[in-house]
Design a protein around this motif. Sequence first.
Motif: not given
Length: 448
Positions: A34-44, A49-53, A63-68
Amino acid sequence: MKRIVGLFTTMALLAGCQQVQSEHVSSPDIAVINANVVTFNGKAAQLLSERAVYIENDRIQAVVPMAAARNLPESTRLIDAADGYVLAGFTEMHGHVPPATDFGDLPRRYADDMLYLYVANGVTTVRGMLGYPHQLQLKTDIAEGRRQGPTLYLAGPSFNGNSIESVEQATQRVIEQREQGWDLLKIHPGLTLAEYRALARTARDSDMDFAGHVPKDVGLKVALEEGQRTIDHMDGYLEFVDALERPITEQELAQLVDLTLQYDVGVVPTQALWSTLIGAEDPQQLAHYPELDLVPPSVREGWLGYYQQPSMGYFNQDQADVQQQNRQALLKALHDADAKLIFGTDAPQLFSVPGFSIHHEIRIMQQAGIPLEAIYYYATVAAGDYFAEQDRFGRIEGGHRADFMVLSENPLEDAEALRQVLGVMVRGEWLSRNDIDKKLQEIRAAYQ
């Protein structure tokens, strides 16, 4: 042709099924759900949302969607982020790690306490920039789980005008520090040009980084030409264009930026600490930092007395404001030019308490006009890229070291979110908010 297309379609579907199935049958040691994960695409920065680590040993597995994130084995420890935010652990690129023994009037516990303060604030990696006896043992103890603390990369005892007296000694000390197992060489003021060149030549031959200050007799251009890996505190920059006591010009900023890009050097600004050192900060405001009660009384008293009896040669209160304005302008110019900036605070030193110092550095970097997502990038991804030959960390991705903080609020909206830590993962070990609060209370009581 239809049969070939059909075959490829079938193979793609099977691959997709296998991928989903592999997610379902994963057996991580820990799953942060039930996490929201901050990632980067380049420097952006991007928010997933709705992830599991998933974590296995000291690594992020996936890192997978909570549905999985279902059908996990009972052995998997579940940590509910409760719709919180996962941000990669920060790297302190210019930190100081105390010796692991009694040191002056500092108690033996001081090293462990300072190391804990880093991780309590989500700083999970430290590049230690001044070697002391027994520091290498600290590094090993942490790596093997005998101590709590950030992963350490350590510079040996510094090369400076007092420790080096000849070209031969500079050369020999590089070889000794390589053999002793230090990760890099620390440059301090006072080296002659000949000593510096000998150090640099031997370091290149030994495949060792050297970083830190720019000695006066060396100067910025030579340091860049010789391959210094990072220039810390932007040392030597304003001196190169003689802009310590007057506003820097746009032309001079462009000249410094061009040099930085030409030699692809890393820059570790340490803006908050340097503003304090030169006398540009308000002593009353510094004295009211609440984290000061987490350092020993002798350290605290020395800091509180600094502005009455400054002990650093960089102090120049008459010109401090113009120097800091120039430093801020240079930082913004380097950022705008996509120079290789990496985050650092120079803790623990002069009101810069480990971990807590990130908040002051972020504030001053924002005042210079650096966007918040860029600051996070410099503290996570950029630092991980710097150490790419040693390890993988700085991103929330499979295969990276399981180093991150879980926050209750969105850090991309406000840096104050970094103060709302729900817990910190350090090499796959979870420190809950309750764990952190108990330890901070213990440290505070020890230094009353």
